[in-house]
Write a protein that holds these residues in place. Structure first.
Motif, PDB file in Angstrom:
ATOM      1  N   GLN A 110       0.842  -1.192   0.000  1.00  0.00           N
ATOM      2  CA  GLN A 110       0.000   0.000   0.000  1.00  0.00           C
ATOM      3  C   GLN A 110       0.881   1.247   0.000  1.00  0.00           C
ATOM      4  O   GLN A 110       1.907   1.296   0.690  1.00  0.00           O
ATOM      5  N   TYR A 111       0.451   2.234  -0.764  1.00  0.00           N
ATOM      6  CA  TYR A 111       1.240   3.462  -0.895  1.00  0.00           C
ATOM      7  C   TYR A 111       0.369   4.677  -0.591  1.00  0.00           C
ATOM      8  O   TYR A 111      -0.667   4.872  -1.231  1.00  0.00           O
ATOM      9  N   PRO A 112       0.775   5.496   0.378  1.00  0.00           N
ATOM     10  CA  PRO A 112       0.074   6.760   0.603  1.00  0.00           C
ATOM     11  C   PRO A 112       0.441   7.760  -0.487  1.00  0.00           C
ATOM     12  O   PRO A 112       1.591   7.828  -0.918  1.00  0.00           O
ATOM     13  N   LEU A 113      -0.559   8.543  -0.929  1.00  0.00           N
ATOM     14  CA  LEU A 113      -0.325   9.499  -2.009  1.00  0.00           C
ATOM     15  C   LEU A 113      -0.440  10.946  -1.556  1.00  0.00           C
ATOM     16  O   LEU A 113       0.409  11.767  -1.853  1.00  0.00           O
ATOM     17  N   ASN A 114      -1.496  11.273  -0.845  1.00  0.00           N
ATOM     18  CA  ASN A 114      -1.742  12.657  -0.439  1.00  0.00           C
ATOM     19  C   ASN A 114      -1.811  12.735   1.086  1.00  0.00           C
ATOM     20  O   ASN A 114      -2.159  11.759   1.756  1.00  0.00           O
ATOM     21  N   TRP A 115      -1.502  13.922   1.619  1.00  0.00           N
ATOM     22  CA  TRP A 115      -1.300  14.057   3.059  1.00  0.00           C
ATOM     23  C   TRP A 115      -2.004  15.301   3.589  1.00  0.00           C
ATOM     24  O   TRP A 115      -2.242  16.251   2.862  1.00  0.00           O
ATOM     25  N   THR A 140      -4.126  10.903   3.293  1.00  0.00           N
ATOM     26  CA  THR A 140      -5.552  11.021   2.998  1.00  0.00           C
ATOM     27  C   THR A 140      -5.965  10.103   1.851  1.00  0.00           C
ATOM     28  O   THR A 140      -7.155   9.840   1.672  1.00  0.00           O
ATOM     29  N   THR A 141      -5.008   9.664   1.063  1.00  0.00           N
ATOM     30  CA  THR A 141      -5.281   8.750  -0.050  1.00  0.00           C
ATOM     31  C   THR A 141      -4.252   7.629  -0.017  1.00  0.00           C
ATOM     32  O   THR A 141      -3.053   7.889   0.027  1.00  0.00           O
ATOM     33  N   ILE A 142      -4.744   6.387  -0.006  1.00  0.00           N
ATOM     34  CA  ILE A 142      -3.852   5.218  -0.013  1.00  0.00           C
ATOM     35  C   ILE A 142      -4.309   4.298  -1.136  1.00  0.00           C
ATOM     36  O   ILE A 142      -5.504   4.038  -1.285  1.00  0.00           O
ATOM     37  N   VAL A 143      -3.362   3.811  -1.921  1.00  0.00           N
ATOM     38  CA  VAL A 143      -3.713   2.913  -3.026  1.00  0.00           C
ATOM     39  C   VAL A 143      -2.994   1.578  -2.872  1.00  0.00           C
ATOM     40  O   VAL A 143      -1.916   1.491  -2.284  1.00  0.00           O
ATOM     41  N   GLU A 144      -3.642   0.546  -3.409  1.00  0.00           N
ATOM     42  CA  GLU A 144      -3.030  -0.776  -3.465  1.00  0.00           C
ATOM     43  C   GLU A 144      -2.079  -0.847  -4.657  1.00  0.00           C
ATOM     44  O   GLU A 144      -2.421  -0.387  -5.751  1.00  0.00           O
ATOM     45  N   LYS A 145      -0.937  -1.404  -4.432  1.00  0.00           N
ATOM     46  CA  LYS A 145       0.033  -1.540  -5.522  1.00  0.00           C
ATOM     47  C   LYS A 145      -0.448  -2.586  -6.519  1.00  0.00           C
ATOM     48  O   LYS A 145      -0.800  -3.694  -6.138  1.00  0.00           O
ATOM     49  N   GLU A 193     -19.042   6.804 -26.293  1.00  0.00           N
ATOM     50  CA  GLU A 193     -17.663   6.299 -26.342  1.00  0.00           C
ATOM     51  C   GLU A 193     -17.174   5.948 -24.936  1.00  0.00           C
ATOM     52  O   GLU A 193     -17.133   6.797 -24.042  1.00  0.00           O
ATOM     53  N   PHE A 194     -16.826   4.695 -24.757  1.00  0.00           N
ATOM     54  CA  PHE A 194     -16.434   4.230 -23.423  1.00  0.00           C
ATOM     55  C   PHE A 194     -15.078   4.802 -22.997  1.00  0.00           C
ATOM     56  O   PHE A 194     -14.704   4.752 -21.828  1.00  0.00           O
ATOM     57  N   THR A 195     -14.339   5.386 -23.927  1.00  0.00           N
ATOM     58  CA  THR A 195     -13.018   5.930 -23.588  1.00  0.00           C
ATOM     59  C   THR A 195     -13.081   7.361 -23.060  1.00  0.00           C
ATOM     60  O   THR A 195     -12.057   7.884 -22.603  1.00  0.00           O
ATOM     61  N   HIS A 196     -14.239   7.994 -23.095  1.00  0.00           N
ATOM     62  CA  HIS A 196     -14.348   9.358 -22.588  1.00  0.00           C
ATOM     63  C   HIS A 196     -14.076   9.357 -21.088  1.00  0.00           C
ATOM     64  O   HIS A 196     -14.718   8.639 -20.319  1.00  0.00           O
ATOM     65  N   ASN A 197     -13.120  10.170 -20.663  1.00  0.00           N
ATOM     66  CA  ASN A 197     -12.705  10.282 -19.256  1.00  0.00           C
ATOM     67  C   ASN A 197     -12.067   8.997 -18.724  1.00  0.00           C
ATOM     68  O   ASN A 197     -11.914   8.839 -17.514  1.00  0.00           O
ATOM     69  N   MET A 198     -11.711   8.094 -19.627  1.00  0.00           N
ATOM     70  CA  MET A 198     -11.045   6.863 -19.191  1.00  0.00           C
ATOM     71  C   MET A 198      -9.537   7.099 -19.111  1.00  0.00           C
ATOM     72  O   MET A 198      -8.901   7.445 -20.105  1.00  0.00           O
ATOM     73  N   TYR A 199      -8.990   6.921 -17.936  1.00  0.00           N
ATOM     74  CA  TYR A 199      -7.544   7.036 -17.756  1.00  0.00           C
ATOM     75  C   TYR A 199      -6.894   5.874 -18.494  1.00  0.00           C
ATOM     76  O   TYR A 199      -7.216   4.713 -18.241  1.00  0.00           O
ATOM     77  N   PRO A 200      -6.000   6.129 -19.442  1.00  0.00           N
ATOM     78  CA  PRO A 200      -5.573   5.071 -20.362  1.00  0.00           C
ATOM     79  C   PRO A 200      -4.679   3.997 -19.767  1.00  0.00           C
ATOM     80  O   PRO A 200      -4.556   2.915 -20.333  1.00  0.00           O
ATOM     81  N   ILE A 201      -4.047   4.281 -18.634  1.00  0.00           N
ATOM     82  CA  ILE A 201      -3.131   3.300 -18.054  1.00  0.00           C
ATOM     83  C   ILE A 201      -3.922   2.237 -17.292  1.00  0.00           C
ATOM     84  O   ILE A 201      -4.730   2.557 -16.416  1.00  0.00           O
ATOM     85  N   GLY A 202      -3.694   0.985 -17.638  1.00  0.00           N
ATOM     86  CA  GLY A 202      -4.356  -0.117 -16.956  1.00  0.00           C
ATOM     87  C   GLY A 202      -3.558  -0.588 -15.750  1.00  0.00           C
ATOM     88  O   GLY A 202      -2.320  -0.555 -15.755  1.00  0.00           O
ATOM     89  N   ARG A 203      -4.279  -1.040 -14.730  1.00  0.00           N
ATOM     90  CA  ARG A 203      -3.633  -1.576 -13.525  1.00  0.00           C
ATOM     91  C   ARG A 203      -3.821  -3.107 -13.528  1.00  0.00           C
ATOM     92  O   ARG A 203      -4.919  -3.613 -13.295  1.00  0.00           O
ATOM     93  N   LEU A 204      -2.767  -3.829 -13.795  1.00  0.00           N
ATOM     94  CA  LEU A 204      -2.809  -5.296 -13.806  1.00  0.00           C
ATOM     95  C   LEU A 204      -2.749  -5.791 -12.364  1.00  0.00           C
ATOM     96  O   LEU A 204      -1.753  -5.561 -11.672  1.00  0.00           O
TER      97      LEU A 204
END
Length: 584
Positions: free
Chosen positions: A337-342, A393-398, A565-576
């Motif tokens: 887990q990685y904290p991003l914002n504080w 304030t924000t934590i994400v799973e690697k 269009e399903f790509t509208h506002n879609m962040y292009p990087i995929g998280r495997l």
């Protein structure tokens, strides 16, 4: 006859070697002069020729069209970073002139490097410490000499300008990397992997008695193993040594209110800043900030002393620092887990000693209104509040890996500059990934360092199958760059590549509909999909303006059909998220 023999002997054996003049422009001046860029580079060239223990390496051309140099001081004449690491030596990277109007480090470092080779007692401290010196980082700013732009500063007589040749503040460019300077810094940093980093500056702000203030890497952001050493041993040592040297320090004056009396707040450096960037790679970072109103010679001496004490501390703790960094790097590899914002935790407060001047108010000679001033006839010594605890304030799973479409070359190029390990797909492939949709964000109305920053980014995560193409990049999070990758590729991070506008084109819808044509098609969808009709009715009841707007209701239906269009506002990087076999 004797004269003839003596002349013959001199011609045969050569005249005695004459040591080059290694006095710096600062030392030759009146205590209020700083070296120009050309003077500094010429001095280091002479220094390089005078000592086999010195090597000056050009790394490439900056935005100014001038070369950025790295000067290495290595007493065993080993200038290979890999070999130096194998010998268990520590690397101290010293950077000067990122803001050339704050030039103390430029002059102090020249004297320091020379003195450590000429003084036998000091030289011993370099047995296990290698100095890597960037003489002048912001060359374009250094060439833009003047005597006026540092309005509040007491000397030197002339100095450089804060902006570089493209008017960029390089201490905001470590992530977005718009400058050639930053690209070269990344190469230096990743080549040398410094254990400790110093970036010399001059402060702005309140008046007080201290000559030197200090920013240390914010401990909550630093790996806990390194943070404990930094807080409990390294920083206290530096404070004790500087007090003994008659330069008592205080943390950088980031006021909680109008004056230091109301307390100060630790500097939460995000990765756009030097020490925020270096922390991503488990390097302990420091930003010394001498006080702008102190005479230039005092500021140079204080900077010299702090660097001297830093070398002594790194020399003393060389083995410990090496072991702690190795442990921190391993922990970063295993981190899930990685904290991003504080945000600042105001319930946690320390008391620190502070040497100040009384803050007072009087009528302004300009406006006639009340103005602040500091009364130097009223010095004081007291403890003030210091807030230096931040919580995430924000934590994400690697993820297992990020998959980056080939098209986003600006991002790919920046990862390559950071020497990120990447592989490419060898054929078109359908892959199940977590994908973010940008749900909301705010954008600065004015340009900031060449960009219109996005903040307060909200995302919706969807798991879906996506088609990736041959040549798209797969970046596994099993490398030293893990934290750098998370903080740049997660769009909600404060200094992500999304925040810096590198993905703005995906925020614009490309296909639309003509209302008179889509009316009949929308009616068919509502007949076939009672659930969609119910959603539309609920929205009408909840939003009267929506109920009066025919186009908005058509758009609501449109967005719930395959035509949108399903790509509208879609962040292009995929998280495997699963470690599946990919064609690489």
């Amino acid at each position: 006859m004797l004269t003839t023999l003596l002349l013959a002997a001199l011609l045969t054996t050569g005249a005695p070697d004459k040591k080059p003049d290694l006095k710096t422009p600062y030392e030759k001046g009146n205590g209020n002069v700083t070296a120009t860029y050309d003077q500094a580079i010429d001095w280091y060239k002479t220094f390089d020729k005078a000592y086999d223990e010195v090597k000056m390496v050009p790394y490439g051309y900056t935005d100014s069209g001038r070369l950025l140099h790295l000067v290495i001081v290595s007493t065993d004449k080993d200038f290979d970073p890999a070999s130096i690491k194998q010998k268990n030596k520590r690397v101290l990277l010293i950077q000067n002139g990122i803001h050339p109007g704050e030039p103390e480090g430029i002059d102090a470092t020249m004297m320091l490097a020379r003195d450590y080779l000429q003084d036998k007692s000091k030289r011993k401290q370099l047995d296990n410490v290698v100095l890597a010196i960037i003489p002048v980082y912001n060359i374009g700013g250094a060439l833009n000499r003047n005597s006026h732009t540092r309005t509040n500063q007491n000397g030197p007589e002339e100095y450089g300008f804060r902006g570089n040749a493209r008017n960029l503040d390089l201490n905001r460019d470590y992530i977005k990397t718009d400058s050639r300077n930053a690209k070269l810094f990344h190469l230096i940093f990743r080549d040398w992997d410094p254990d400790v980093f110093m970036d010399n500056h001059t402060s702005n702000g309140a008046d007080y008695q201290h000559v030197m203030t200090l920013i240390a890497t914010q401990h909550n952001k630093l790996n806990p193993t390194l943070a404990e050493y930094l807080n409990k041993k390294m920083v206290p040592t530096l404070y004790t040594q500087m007090k003994q040297d008659k330069f008592p320090m205080v943390p950088y004056m980031n006021h909680a209110g109008d004056t230091p009396d109301e307390g100060i707040i630790g500097f939460m450096e995000s990765p756009r800043y030097a020490t925020g960037y270096t922390a991503l790679y488990n390097t302990i970072g420091f930003v010394p900030e001498t006080h702008m109103l102190k005479p230039f010679d005092q500021r140079v001496k204080a900077t010299y002393k702090l660097m001297e004490n830093m070398i002594e501390t790194v020399h003393r703790d060389a083995d410990e620092i090496g072991k702690l960094r190795a442990k921190a790097k391993q922990e970063t590899l295993q981190q899930q887990q990685y904290p991003l914002n504080w945000q600042l935790d105001t319930t946690k407060v320390d008391k620190i000693p502070f040497l100040g001047y009384a803050a007072k108010y009087k009528p302004s000679d300009v406006s006639g209104l009340e103005r602040l001033y500091y009364d130097r006839k009223a010095p004081y010594s007291k403890n003030i509040n210091y807030y230096n605890t931040f919580t995430p304030t924000t934590i994400v799973e690697k993820p297992v890996a990020y998959i980056i479409p080939f098209a986003w070359h600006e991002v790919i190029d920046r990862l390559k500059t950071n020497k990120v390990d990447m592989q490419q797909l060898t054929r078109d492939t359908t892959i199940t990934v977590d994908t973010y949709y940008i749900a909301d964000y705010k954008t600065s109305p004015r340009a900031y360092e060449g960009h219109y920053l996005h903040t307060d980014v909200k995302v919706e995560k969807r798991t879906m199958q996506r088609q990736f193409l041959k040549g798209d990049y797969v970046v596994y999070l099993n490398q030293e760059a893990n934290r750098f990758l998370v903080e740049t590729l997660e769009p909600q991070a404060v200094d992500s590549y999304f925040a810096w506008n590198f993905f703005d084109s995906m925020l614009m819808q490309k296909e639309y509909f003509s209302s008179y044509v889509f009316e009949d098609l929308a009616a068919e969808y509502l007949k076939k999909d009672p659930e969609l009709r119910e959603k539309l009715e609920d929205r009408r009841k909840a939003d009267l303006e929506f109920a009066k707007n025919a186009r908005a209701q058509l758009d609501f239906v449109y967005r719930n059909t395959p035509h949108y269009e399903f790509t509208h506002n879609m962040y292009p990087i995929g998280r495997l998220m699963q470690n599946v076999k990919l064609p690489l």
